[in-house]
Scaffold this motif. Structure first.
Motif, short mmCIF file in Angstrom:
data_model
loop_
_atom_site.label_atom_id
_atom_site.label_comp_id
_atom_site.label_asym_id
_atom_site.label_seq_id
_atom_site.Cartn_x
_atom_site.Cartn_y
_atom_site.Cartn_z
N GLN A 181 42.69 -33.79 -15.83
CA GLN A 181 43.79 -33.01 -16.41
C GLN A 181 43.65 -32.89 -17.92
OE1 GLN A 181 46.09 -31.17 -14.68
NE2 GLN A 181 46.33 -30.30 -16.72
N GLU A 182 43.25 -33.96 -18.55
CA GLU A 182 43.06 -33.91 -20.01
C GLU A 182 41.93 -32.95 -20.37
OE1 GLU A 182 42.45 -36.96 -23.78
OE2 GLU A 182 42.46 -37.76 -21.73
N LEU A 183 40.86 -32.99 -19.61
CA LEU A 183 39.75 -32.06 -19.84
C LEU A 183 40.17 -30.62 -19.58
CD1 LEU A 183 36.87 -34.16 -18.27
CD2 LEU A 183 37.14 -33.56 -20.69
N LEU A 184 40.94 -30.40 -18.53
CA LEU A 184 41.45 -29.05 -18.25
C LEU A 184 42.27 -28.53 -19.42
CD1 LEU A 184 42.54 -29.25 -14.51
CD2 LEU A 184 40.85 -27.69 -15.49
N ASP A 185 43.11 -29.39 -19.96
CA ASP A 185 43.95 -28.99 -21.10
C ASP A 185 43.10 -28.62 -22.31
OD1 ASP A 185 46.18 -29.50 -19.53
OD2 ASP A 185 46.63 -31.44 -20.48
N ILE A 186 42.08 -29.41 -22.58
CA ILE A 186 41.20 -29.13 -23.73
C ILE A 186 40.48 -27.81 -23.54
CG2 ILE A 186 39.08 -29.86 -24.91
CD1 ILE A 186 40.04 -32.78 -24.38
N TYR A 187 39.86 -27.63 -22.39
CA TYR A 187 39.11 -26.39 -22.16
C TYR A 187 40.03 -25.17 -22.11
CZ TYR A 187 34.74 -28.89 -21.50
OH TYR A 187 33.62 -29.65 -21.69
N GLN A 188 41.25 -25.34 -21.63
CA GLN A 188 42.20 -24.23 -21.62
C GLN A 188 42.59 -23.86 -23.05
OE1 GLN A 188 43.22 -22.38 -18.79
NE2 GLN A 188 43.64 -21.06 -20.54
N ARG A 189 42.83 -24.86 -23.90
CA ARG A 189 43.14 -24.57 -25.31
C ARG A 189 41.97 -23.86 -25.99
NH1 ARG A 189 45.31 -29.79 -25.30
NH2 ARG A 189 43.48 -30.59 -26.38
N GLU A 190 40.76 -24.31 -25.71
CA GLU A 190 39.58 -23.67 -26.29
C GLU A 190 39.45 -22.23 -25.80
OE1 GLU A 190 37.20 -24.75 -28.67
OE2 GLU A 190 38.94 -26.06 -28.97
N SER A 191 39.72 -22.02 -24.53
CA SER A 191 39.65 -20.68 -23.96
C SER A 191 40.71 -19.78 -24.61
CB SER A 191 39.85 -20.76 -22.44
OG SER A 191 39.78 -19.48 -21.87
N ASP A 192 41.92 -20.29 -24.74
CA ASP A 192 43.00 -19.51 -25.37
C ASP A 192 42.65 -19.18 -26.82
OD1 ASP A 192 44.40 -19.75 -22.99
OD2 ASP A 192 45.75 -21.32 -23.74
N TRP A 193 42.09 -20.17 -27.54
CA TRP A 193 41.69 -19.95 -28.93
C TRP A 193 40.63 -18.85 -29.00
CZ3 TRP A 193 37.03 -20.09 -31.42
CH2 TRP A 193 37.07 -20.02 -32.83
N ALA A 222 33.73 -22.17 -22.15
CA ALA A 222 35.00 -22.83 -21.82
C ALA A 222 35.46 -22.45 -20.41
CB ALA A 222 36.06 -22.48 -22.85
N GLN A 223 35.30 -21.18 -20.06
CA GLN A 223 35.72 -20.75 -18.73
C GLN A 223 34.85 -21.37 -17.64
OE1 GLN A 223 35.72 -16.51 -19.33
NE2 GLN A 223 37.88 -16.50 -19.93
N ALA A 224 33.55 -21.50 -17.89
CA ALA A 224 32.67 -22.16 -16.92
C ALA A 224 33.06 -23.63 -16.74
CB ALA A 224 31.21 -22.04 -17.37
N ALA A 225 33.38 -24.29 -17.84
CA ALA A 225 33.81 -25.68 -17.76
C ALA A 225 35.11 -25.81 -16.98
CB ALA A 225 33.96 -26.27 -19.16
N LEU A 226 36.04 -24.89 -17.21
CA LEU A 226 37.30 -24.91 -16.46
C LEU A 226 37.04 -24.77 -14.96
CD1 LEU A 226 39.64 -22.75 -18.72
CD2 LEU A 226 40.07 -25.10 -17.96
N ARG A 227 36.18 -23.84 -14.59
CA ARG A 227 35.87 -23.65 -13.17
C ARG A 227 35.25 -24.92 -12.57
NH1 ARG A 227 34.29 -18.66 -15.18
NH2 ARG A 227 32.11 -19.29 -15.23
N MET A 232 40.93 -15.33 -30.99
CA MET A 232 40.00 -15.02 -32.08
C MET A 232 39.16 -13.80 -31.77
SD MET A 232 40.43 -16.99 -34.65
CE MET A 232 42.15 -16.78 -34.26
N ARG A 233 38.72 -13.67 -30.51
CA ARG A 233 37.94 -12.49 -30.13
C ARG A 233 38.75 -11.22 -30.37
NH1 ARG A 233 37.62 -11.75 -24.14
NH2 ARG A 233 39.74 -11.16 -24.66
N ASP A 234 40.01 -11.24 -30.00
CA ASP A 234 40.86 -10.06 -30.19
C ASP A 234 41.02 -9.74 -31.67
OD1 ASP A 234 41.09 -9.98 -27.44
OD2 ASP A 234 43.16 -10.72 -27.40
#
Length: 141
Positions: free
Chosen positions: A103-115, A86-91, A119-121
């Motif tokens: 912008q829509e893609l940025l929002d999706i990848y940011q939500r995935e990154s946040d998720w 997700a972070q690579a896609a954002l970059r 979850m990792r934590d």
């Protein structure tokens, strides 16, 4: 397979009771669907939650049923790879921004990154508790 993004209540620990073990009190990332350590059903609920986060084929691996600490480790590594993707896609999208859908893609990848971060934590907390349980059992035998 993927569970919804955790709620603020779970992330900030408001589901933890005042009688919860110190692990939960110190670490507000404890997942709401997992029984607290040192309570009946902890390992069972942890395994069920972890299996929901990983690929379904992992349920066929006997070692993950016997060693939930290794299941937690594998799930953590899997989520870390999702986060890296997700972070690579954002970059990539931020660098190019040529698409009308950027912008829509940025929002999706940011939500995935946040998720993935959330979850990792949570998986790290469960992994640590499972390792402590295994170590306690090893010392007792």
């Amino acid at each position: 397979m993927r569970q919804p993004q955790p709620t603020t209540a779970v992330l900030h620990g408001t589901r933890a009771s005042t009688t919860a073990p110190a692990l939960v009190a110190r670490h507000p990332q404890w997942p709401g669907g997992v029984a607290r350590p040192e309570t009946p059903g902890f390992e069972r609920s942890a395994k069920a939650w972890l299996f929901d986060l990983g690929p379904a084929r992992w349920q066929c691996e006997g070692v993950f049923h016997r060693r939930p600490d290794e299941l937690a480790r594998m799930v953590r590594l899997h989520i870390e790879s999702e986060l890296a993707t997700a972070q690579a896609a954002l970059r990539r999208i931020r660098a190019r921004r040529t698409s009308l859908d950027a912008q829509e893609l940025l929002d999706i990848y940011q939500r995935e990154s946040d998720w993935a971060v959330a979850m990792r934590d949570q998986v790290c907390e469960v992994e640590t508790a499972l390792q402590q349980c295994r170590e306690t059992r090893r010392k007792a035998s």
